[in-house]
Structure formats: C-alpha cells, structure tokens
Design an enzyme around this catalytic site. Structure first.
Site, PDB file in Angstrom:
ATOM      1  N   LYS B 176       0.847  -1.186   0.000  1.00  0.00           N
ATOM      2  CA  LYS B 176       0.000   0.000   0.000  1.00  0.00           C
ATOM      3  C   LYS B 176       0.890   1.246   0.000  1.00  0.00           C
ATOM      4  O   LYS B 176       2.060   1.125   0.376  1.00  0.00           O
ATOM      5  CB  LYS B 176      -0.919  -0.026   1.212  1.00  0.00           C
ATOM      6  CG  LYS B 176      -0.201   0.250   2.539  1.00  0.00           C
ATOM      7  CD  LYS B 176      -1.134   0.766   3.565  1.00  0.00           C
ATOM      8  CE  LYS B 176      -0.349   1.262   4.758  1.00  0.00           C
ATOM      9  NZ  LYS B 176      -0.684   2.500   5.314  1.00  0.00           N
ATOM     10  N   ASP B 205      -2.521  -5.804   2.426  1.00  0.00           N
ATOM     11  CA  ASP B 205      -2.869  -4.943   3.544  1.00  0.00           C
ATOM     12  C   ASP B 205      -2.568  -5.797   4.771  1.00  0.00           C
ATOM     13  O   ASP B 205      -3.310  -6.741   5.067  1.00  0.00           O
ATOM     14  CB  ASP B 205      -4.352  -4.561   3.491  1.00  0.00           C
ATOM     15  CG  ASP B 205      -4.732  -3.637   4.638  1.00  0.00           C
ATOM     16  OD1 ASP B 205      -4.053  -3.673   5.682  1.00  0.00           O
ATOM     17  OD2 ASP B 205      -5.703  -2.877   4.504  1.00  0.00           O
ATOM     18  N   HIS B 206      -1.487  -5.485   5.458  1.00  0.00           N
ATOM     19  CA  HIS B 206      -1.005  -6.434   6.465  1.00  0.00           C
ATOM     20  C   HIS B 206      -2.006  -6.644   7.595  1.00  0.00           C
ATOM     21  O   HIS B 206      -1.931  -7.636   8.308  1.00  0.00           O
ATOM     22  CB  HIS B 206       0.370  -6.017   6.998  1.00  0.00           C
ATOM     23  CG  HIS B 206       0.341  -4.832   7.877  1.00  0.00           C
ATOM     24  ND1 HIS B 206       0.433  -3.559   7.400  1.00  0.00           N
ATOM     25  CD2 HIS B 206       0.215  -4.714   9.217  1.00  0.00           C
ATOM     26  CE1 HIS B 206       0.372  -2.713   8.407  1.00  0.00           C
ATOM     27  NE2 HIS B 206       0.240  -3.382   9.525  1.00  0.00           N
ATOM     28  N   LYS B 210      -3.410 -10.398  10.161  1.00  0.00           N
ATOM     29  CA  LYS B 210      -3.396 -10.536  11.625  1.00  0.00           C
ATOM     30  C   LYS B 210      -4.392 -11.603  12.049  1.00  0.00           C
ATOM     31  O   LYS B 210      -5.496 -11.700  11.525  1.00  0.00           O
ATOM     32  CB  LYS B 210      -3.716  -9.194  12.281  1.00  0.00           C
ATOM     33  CG  LYS B 210      -2.571  -8.202  12.131  1.00  0.00           C
ATOM     34  CD  LYS B 210      -2.883  -6.900  12.804  1.00  0.00           C
ATOM     35  CE  LYS B 210      -1.720  -5.929  12.620  1.00  0.00           C
ATOM     36  NZ  LYS B 210      -0.533  -6.304  13.379  1.00  0.00           N
ATOM     37  N   GLU B 244      -2.411   5.266  17.095  1.00  0.00           N
ATOM     38  CA  GLU B 244      -0.954   5.093  17.152  1.00  0.00           C
ATOM     39  C   GLU B 244      -0.392   6.097  18.145  1.00  0.00           C
ATOM     40  O   GLU B 244      -0.918   7.200  18.276  1.00  0.00           O
ATOM     41  CB  GLU B 244      -0.331   5.368  15.784  1.00  0.00           C
ATOM     42  CG  GLU B 244      -0.816   4.466  14.674  1.00  0.00           C
ATOM     43  CD  GLU B 244      -0.235   4.914  13.350  1.00  0.00           C
ATOM     44  OE1 GLU B 244       0.732   4.302  12.899  1.00  0.00           O
ATOM     45  OE2 GLU B 244      -0.746   5.887  12.775  1.00  0.00           O
ATOM     46  N   ASP B 263      -3.945   7.125   4.896  1.00  0.00           N
ATOM     47  CA  ASP B 263      -2.933   6.244   5.475  1.00  0.00           C
ATOM     48  C   ASP B 263      -3.556   5.072   6.228  1.00  0.00           C
ATOM     49  O   ASP B 263      -3.014   3.963   6.213  1.00  0.00           O
ATOM     50  CB  ASP B 263      -2.055   7.065   6.431  1.00  0.00           C
ATOM     51  CG  ASP B 263      -0.806   6.314   6.838  1.00  0.00           C
ATOM     52  OD1 ASP B 263      -0.152   5.745   5.946  1.00  0.00           O
ATOM     53  OD2 ASP B 263      -0.492   6.284   8.048  1.00  0.00           O
ATOM     54  N   HIS B 268      -6.764  -0.035   5.930  1.00  0.00           N
ATOM     55  CA  HIS B 268      -6.900  -0.897   7.108  1.00  0.00           C
ATOM     56  C   HIS B 268      -8.312  -0.872   7.703  1.00  0.00           C
ATOM     57  O   HIS B 268      -8.937  -1.908   7.890  1.00  0.00           O
ATOM     58  CB  HIS B 268      -5.925  -0.462   8.206  1.00  0.00           C
ATOM     59  CG  HIS B 268      -4.492  -0.459   7.787  1.00  0.00           C
ATOM     60  ND1 HIS B 268      -3.978  -1.370   6.899  1.00  0.00           N
ATOM     61  CD2 HIS B 268      -3.458   0.337   8.148  1.00  0.00           C
ATOM     62  CE1 HIS B 268      -2.693  -1.120   6.734  1.00  0.00           C
ATOM     63  NE2 HIS B 268      -2.350  -0.099   7.474  1.00  0.00           N
ATOM     64  N   LYS B 368      -2.757   9.760  15.025  1.00  0.00           N
ATOM     65  CA  LYS B 368      -1.374   9.646  15.479  1.00  0.00           C
ATOM     66  C   LYS B 368      -1.239  10.395  16.804  1.00  0.00           C
ATOM     67  O   LYS B 368      -2.018  11.282  17.111  1.00  0.00           O
ATOM     68  CB  LYS B 368      -0.432  10.245  14.449  1.00  0.00           C
ATOM     69  CG  LYS B 368      -0.328   9.386  13.196  1.00  0.00           C
ATOM     70  CD  LYS B 368       0.789   9.855  12.306  1.00  0.00           C
ATOM     71  CE  LYS B 368       1.024   8.882  11.167  1.00  0.00           C
ATOM     72  NZ  LYS B 368       1.527   7.580  11.596  1.00  0.00           N
TER      73      LYS B 368
END
Lengths: 375, 520
Positions: B176, B205-206, B210, B244, B263, B268, B368
C-alpha cells in the site's frame, strides 16, 4: 519451544484432601482467590483441555507434575493425574491439588493450570472413571495421556475411554515391538476418537524432511520406482524404525510379503510395489548421537538415484537429492511437554497414525513369524 | 530449468503432514530490498517461516534495490534485521546459515530494461544452481511511484507471464498505498492489468494477515450464538479504532501527502469494517470472501453535504506528552509544512445501507500521537429493554464485544454482574480471551501468513481491484469535500494535544447521538 519466559507462581493446598468433588472444587476456588489477593489485577482462569494422566507408583508423580508444569504455559489444562499406589499404606483414595499461575508480559495473570492428583490403592482404578466424570471442567474436551503401556488396559477401555475425546499414547514406551501390537489393539478400541502418539510426533521432523525431497520439481515419480529402502536407527529404537517403514509402505501402497533378519541384527522386509515389482526395506540398528526419535537416516534408492536424509548431529541433518547440492538443515528435538502440546493441537488429529500403527503391527507379525520369537 | 517441463507427479508423502500446504520451490524477488520493510518485516517473516519449516526446502530470496550493496553486506543487514525483529528469536545459527546461503542481492533502477534483463539472467542462474522450477514472487516494497515502472519492466523482460497451467507461476505483491484517490487507483489498476492477470496480483494490507482479523470470520461464522444477534435488532453501534502513539517518524514528507484518511482509513479500517459487517460467504475461498467484502464497501452510504460536519471530524496534533516525554506538534515535525492542514486524526460516522445494518452507525477513528497504540472493533449492543434494578442501573452498561487486533490480540465480552453482598449492586465484568494466554503461543506475524498465502496462490486475504476502487470511491468524496471547503476559505482544523484521545469535536460527534468513545 515452550515459552520459558513465563513466570510461575504455585499455589498448593498443604495436605491431601478426602476425595469429595465439592471439596476439591471449593479448594481450587480458594487457591484462585488466594492468587487474586496477591495480585493488583484480576487473575482469570483458562482451560482448553481436561488432561487425564493415569500412572502407577508414587515415584512417577514428580515426572507427571513436571510435565504438567511445562505444559501449562502453552496449553491451559486441568490435569487429573490418576495414580495407583504401588506401595499401598492402607490409606483410601486421596487427592492433592495445585494451581499454576503464570505472569504475563503485559502484567496480567492467568490461572493456566490446575492439577488434581488422585492416589489410591490397587483396585482404585474402578473409581477413576467416575472421578474423572465429576472433575472434568464442563464443556471442555478431555484427553487421556496413556504413557505407561503397562497400565491395566481395562482402566482405559472401561473407565476412561467413555469420557475421552482424544487418546495420546507414546509408542516409545513400548520396550519391545511385541508391545506395539498390544498398543495397536488398544488404539483400535479407541477409534474413532483422534489418536495421537508422542513417538509418531518425534518422527515428525524426519518425515517432513524426507517428504520434502519429493516436492516439485522432483515430484513423486522416484517413489513409484523405488527399489530399496534403508532405515538406520539407534539400538532400542525398533518401534520407531518400524513406524517409519510403515509410513512409507502405507502411503506408497507397498504390500508386505515376508520378513527376515537383516544385517547387523536388524530386520529386512520384502514388499511388492503396485504393479508387482519388488522392493526391500532394511532396518539397521547402530550407535550415534540421536534424540528419542531414534532415527539416524532414511535412504531410498530409485533407479540409480539416491534420496537421503541423514542425521549429522542431534539437531541437524543433511538432505541429498540428485538434482541439487546437499543441504544441511535443522532437526527439531522436542521435549515430552512440547510433544503433548502438539498432540493436543491439530497434529494430534492425524488419522494417518492409526493406519501406520496397524501397518507396523502387521509388519511385526511377519517378522515374529519369520524369526519364531517375539523380540 | 526448462519452463515447459511436464509438471511433477504429486508427492504422496505429504499426506497427513500439518505442513501439507508447502509452497512449490520459488524465488522471491524483493524490489526496494534496501528499505526498512525488507529488514524489519519481510526477511524476518521469511526466516521465521523457514524456521517453522513452512517454506519449501528449495527457496531463494533476491533483493533488488537502487543502492549499490555487496551481497554479503545485504545478508548481514538482513541478519541484523532478523535478530531484532523475527518472531522466532534468537536466531538459530544453522537455520540462518542455510537460509542466508540463498539470499542474494542485485542493484538496478526500476525502469532500466537492462537491469531487468540482468535480473532475468540472475534468476535463471539461481534456478539452475538450486534446482528450482522457475516460480517467482515479486514483492514491490518500493515507493508507490515505482509500482507501475517495475511492473512494466517485468513485462518487458517477460518475467511475469500470465498464468498457464503446468507452467511456473509469477505473482506480484503490491504494497500500500494503492493509489492516492479513485482516479489514481483506477489508473494503476489499468497499468497493472496491461501486464498481469488479476489472479497474479496480491495487493497487501497487512492488517488482513493478523490472526484476530481472520478470527473475526471464525468468531462470526463458526459459532452459532453470535450471527443471530449480529444485526440492527441487537447492535446499537460499532466503534472501530486504529490509534498510534507515534508521530510521522521521519516520514513527514510522505504523511503530508497522505494524511490519516488515506494512510489508515481507506485501507486498514475499511478492510476491517468490511470483514465485521459482511454477509456469510458461500465458501471460505478468495472470491467468495472478497465478493461479500465488496458488497459492504459498495453499500457505504455517501455522506451528504448537509451532514458532513456532523459525520466527519479531522484534526491535527499539537505538542503534548507521550509515555512521559514531551513531543512536538505535527507542524513542528521535520518535513512538515508549518502551515500544514493535513489531518493526523480522523473520526467518521458512517452507515451501511443493507437490511442487516440499517440504522446502525459505525464510528471509525484513527489518529497519530494518541495515548495508546491499539486497533480494535467494539460491537456495542443495545441495552436491555427494561431495567429492573432501579437506581443501580446507572452502573449497568451496554454489553460490549471488543475484538482486539493489536496489541494483545484477543476478544473480550463485557457484561453486568451482581456484586457480592446484600445490596443489588451491579458491576461490569469482562470475560477475556487472549491469544497469548489461551493458546500459550503468540500468533504468527501478519507478514508470515500473507507471504505464505501468496506462495501458495491463496489470495483470500489480499485486496482485489474492485475492492480498492470501491473504498477509494467512498473516501475520495471526503477528500473532495475537504478540498471544496479549503477552496471556500474554510481552513479551520481542530487541534488535540499529543497524548490525548483526540479533539473535542470527535467526542461531540458521538455525544450528539447520546454515545461516547470507548477507552480501549
């Protein structure tokens, strides 16, 4: 490997209890409460399996306990050890309890395992089935870890099998191959429950490496043309070697024809491949550094080609195929507790094992008939 | 290796092995190999897979990068990365030695045909030396601007032929962001499809790798008790949080162009949302799952201009404190315009126009410099229709099912319970399941699962072209509205102190509905 970073706290009741289920549960509850009182955060309980471990003699209990302790961080269980006292003191059935609390890296704590040990005089096994039924955590599966091949098989068949959802045995406990046949009969009685074997799991590394030799681009063609199989094993590992041959014989559809004594006091089996061509298998004992799987090498000859996995150290092997240079790879050596973890997971549901066990028992019958005696 | 050689016969010895799904021997080429992702994620994941014997015994990695690097230096760099980041640590010397022998490096520019011809020759040499059949996975871990040139170069060098039965495979994993809006995503899809078949493309898309995200499907569709209440009759609302603690971490230039909506949300959070909200697929296979996710993305209601300010909040962090140390404001970060209007926080209220979800708001937030790094889905159930316990009802809270994606992956269910004692006091209690606790093992890293799936040709956990376009289609309208507001002179951007849970405007958005953000 089982995570050794987890920090244990052990909570045990001081003396043995009379065997009254309500009291055992109350005392376990009070250990849980005691654990919570020493902690800032709540201690929760997790149970994935009831694990029943029958054994003989109080001397075996520390080993069972060590196994449960090592198992606990990886698989939360309620372990119920059933011990027939070999030196009866006239005491009736009694129970001791313990719980293991493991600190988590994040600070939380979980009661991972509870251990209930019931000890009784010979004949107490008649009560064990009812005790297990009463002490199982409801709604949680029960596995029986049958590690002592010399335990009275009636205990398993009559008392424990009805409550068992998974039977775990250890073929390595068969001191002589003849015991393998007895175990095979016992296992056949346990079907259709999943049957796991710690010995079979010990063979896993070698089976995986050997199977990998025939992944594409090599493929299964050399297996169809195989003419000779040699399994080298450490002295005393006859059962393991037999299982390795049974694995190949079963999957490659080899028909056992006859058995004879092989080189170096080993065994030789003659098979017929599909299509009628012969193939010989040699099981050769020897001495070398090895783990409890006892397998030193598996070598298959197909035409002029050789496909070989050879142990070069306790935890290392070399794989050789004609199309690529030899390669050194890691061999995993797992502890009994790690094997138990595997046996309680998906690897413990391998239907191939029961078929291999039956095939190995057949091979052994051939050998016994040829030799005229059972080893 | 002769690419036209007949396919190998099946291997009967794989029967019954847990590692039944071992991929075919292959070379993985990583473009952008000298970058951070290769060192922190990709090589550690490949090492751990090797350690767990989930990769074929004949497997090689070829790093391709713009920087000149000796092969040994590349291996050493990757070894350090594995030592620091691999799940299976400490490194096993013999496993690493065997793995590293088949790690190679080649320098080249992404749009240089000669470099790709050299790459082709090198790959053939590796195939020959290791007895490999010519299978390739190309991992594009490059800046997005290089995606199209690399794929074009692969096509020109005939390194990525379209799939043909019995021939070696060539698959391409694309990191991505896949585009920066709907138009660029469509354009990139077109460019990629000129060379590759959709079946060869693995948009990663990691988050989808999961364990808890996959468990969401198991949780919903393998348990009989949840699916009947997974709808607007029982669920009051859903909160999805992706927070985050980090700031832009030296990537100010990139983040200035991206912002939180691009982002985190477009990929995600919308992927997680689609898994949480989708209908049961007919089968757990790639297109079955992705078809259902796509329906959710297509059913996202566009936010009307009149509702925009009530349903969309963006903000930017000011100076504050994280984990006991002071941190600067976003506009004071290196590479960031001191007058930047890029959002570092976004909160959305959205609706899915389906029978199942009619009237159920989904609140999404991502930011963030929030106090805690956490990604979770919280399903908040409706209150009991009649509360029996008089004034003690103030302590009764709605049942919440929270699905923690990271860290401490697991699931918790909150419910009210009577406090011991003579009074009828009610207290919330939590029943928790955590992967690390209940199974005693930490789940594999997301990249391990996804790399393995790609090698096995399973694209279930990768994003399809139409999904990407559907999510961009919804997100781009928000960007468009922001652009219109900016053009109209409205450049106000709420602030929030670093270390807080976001701006008051976000809290007010939920308060207007009589709800509040959970504190995860």
């Amino acid at each position: 490997m089982i995570d050794a970073r987890a920090k244990f706290e052990r909570f045990a009741r001081g003396e043995a209890l009379t065997v009254e289920v309500g009291e055992i549960e109350r005392e376990l509850g009070s250990l849980w409460q005691q654990a919570s009182q020493t902690s800032d955060s709540a201690v929760s309980r997790a149970v994935l399996w009831n694990l029943v471990v029958p054994t003989r003699g109080r001397a075996t209990l520390p080993r069972i306990k060590a196994l449960c302790d090592e198992l606990a961080p990886a698989v939360p269980v309620r372990a119920i050890a059933l011990c027939i006292d070999d030196q009866p003191s006239g005491q009736p059935l009694s129970a001791t309890i313990e719980s293991n609390v493991v600190s988590q890296p994040g600070g939380g704590r979980v009661v991972y395992s509870e251990e209930i040990t019931l000890v009784g005089p010979p004949g107490a096994e008649a009560h064990f089935g009812a005790m297990v039924r009463a002490l199982q955590v409801p709604g949680v599966r029960t596995a029986t870890l049958w590690m002592d091949a010399a335990m009275p098989s009636s205990l398993l068949a009559r008392e424990l099998l009805p409550v068992t959802r998974r039977l775990i045995v250890d073929t390595a406990s068969c001191g002589r191959p003849v015991e393998l046949r007895e175990l095979a009969a016992l296992a056949a009685g346990a079907l259709p429950r999943p049957l796991a074997d710690l010995g079979w799991l010990r063979l896993g590394s070698f089976r995986l490496l050997f199977a990998g030799l025939f992944d594409p681009p090599v493929g299964g063609a050399p297996l169809r043309r195989a003419s000779r199989l040699t399994v080298r094993y450490r002295h005393g590992g006859d059962v393991s070697a037999l299982l390795a041959v049974a694995w190949l014989g079963l999957l490659l559809d080899w028909r056992p024809m006859r058995a004879a004594e092989g080189p170096d006091r080993g065994m030789r089996f003659d098979f017929e491949r599909p299509g009628g061509d012969p193939i010989q298998a040699f099981l050769i004992p020897g001495e070398a550094a090895c783990d409890r799987s006892a397998i030193l090498s598996i070598e298959l000859t197909s035409g002029r080609d050789e496909y070989v996995v050879t142990r070069t150290a306790v935890d290392q092997a070399e794989v050789r195929v004609p199309i690529a240079p030899p390669k050194t790879v890691k061999l995993d050596a797992a502890s009994d507790a790690e094997l138990c973890v595997a046996a309680l997971g998906p690897r413990g549901r391998d239907p191939l094992f029961a078929r291999c066990l039956a095939y190995a028992a057949r091979l052994w019958s051939l050998e016994a008939n040829a030799a005229g005696s059972l080893r | 290796m002769d690419a036209a050689a007949p396919p190998a016969l099946p291997n009967p010895l794989r029967e019954g092995l847990v590692e039944e799904r071992i991929p075919e021997p292959a070379v993985m080429v990583i473009f952008g190999a000298s970058g951070d992702l290769a060192r922190r994620k990709l090589l550690p994941a490949l090492y751990s897979l090797t350690r767990d014997r989930l990769l074929p015994s004949r497997f090689a990695v070829l790093g391709f990068g713009r920087h000149a690097l000796e092969e040994d230096a590349f291996r050493e760099e990757m070894r350090r990365g594995c030592e620091e980041f691999a799940r299976r640590r400490p490194l096993d010397a013999s496993v690493w030695a065997a793995f590293a022998r088949n790690v190679f490096y080649q320098q080249g520019a992404y749009d240089d045909p000669a470099a790709f011809q050299r790459l082709k020759v090198r790959l053939d040499e590796i195939d020959h030396a290791l007895g490999l059949p010519g299978n390739r996975v190309f991992y594009l871990s490059t800046p997005p601007s290089a995606f199209a040139p690399v794929i074009r170069s692969l096509g020109q060098a005939q390194l990525a032929p379209r799939p043909t039965p019995g021939r070696p495979f060539a698959r391409v994993i694309i990191e991505k962001p896949f585009g920066v809006d709907l138009d660029t995503a469509r354009a990139l899809n077109r460019q990629v499809h000129e060379i590759l078949d959709e079946r060869q493309i693995y948009r990663i898309d990691h988050y989808l790798g999961k364990e808890t995200v996959q468990n969401l499907l198991v949780f919903r569709f393998a348990n009989g008790i949840f699916e009947p209440i997974w709808n607007n009759h029982f669920i009051d609302h859903v909160q999805i949080t992706g927070s985050e603690t980090v700031g832009v971490e030296g990537r100010g230039g990139y983040f200035e162009q991206a912002g939180s909506l691009r982002d985190m949300v477009q990929n995600h959070l919308l992927q997680v949302l689609s898994l949480a909200a989708m209908e049961p697929p007919v089968a757990f296979e790639a297109d079955g799952v992705r078809d259902e996710k796509l329906k959710v993305l297509k059913a996202l209601r566009q936010i009307a201009p009149a509702d925009f300010d009530r349903q969309v909040v963006r903000a930017q962090y000011a100076a504050g404190s994280i984990a006991g140390r002071g941190v600067p404001a976003y506009r004071a970060e290196p590479g960031v315009d001191p007058r930047s209007t890029t959002e570092t926080y976004v909160a959305l209220k959205l609706f899915i126009d389906t029978w199942r979800w009619a009237g159920v708001p989904f609140y999404l937030r991502s930011g963030k410099r929030l106090p805690k790094r956490v990604t979770e889905i919280a399903i908040v159930f409706k209150e009991a229709p009649h509360l029996l316990f008089g004034k003690r009802t103030e302590t009764i809270r709605p049942n919440v099912l929270s699905i923690r994606i990271q860290p401490d992956e697991g699931i918790a269910l909150n419910f009210g319970s009577k406090l011991p004692g003579p009074a009828m006091e009610v207290a919330p209690v939590s029943m928790e399941f955590r992967y690390g606790s209940s199974f005693g093992v930490e789940p594999p890293e997301a990249y391990e699962r996804l790399l393995l799936d790609c090698l096995l040709g399973d694209s279930t956990l990768f994003t399809r072209a139409d999904e990407v376009e559907a999510s961009w289609s919804w997100v781009s309208r928000i960007h468009q509205r922001w652009a219109e507001q900016t053009a109209a002179g409205d450049t106000t951007l709420p602030g929030y102190a670093a270390g807080s849970w976001g701006p008051q405007e976000s809290d007010r958005m939920l308060a207007a509905d009589g709800r509040a953000w959970r504190l995860p």
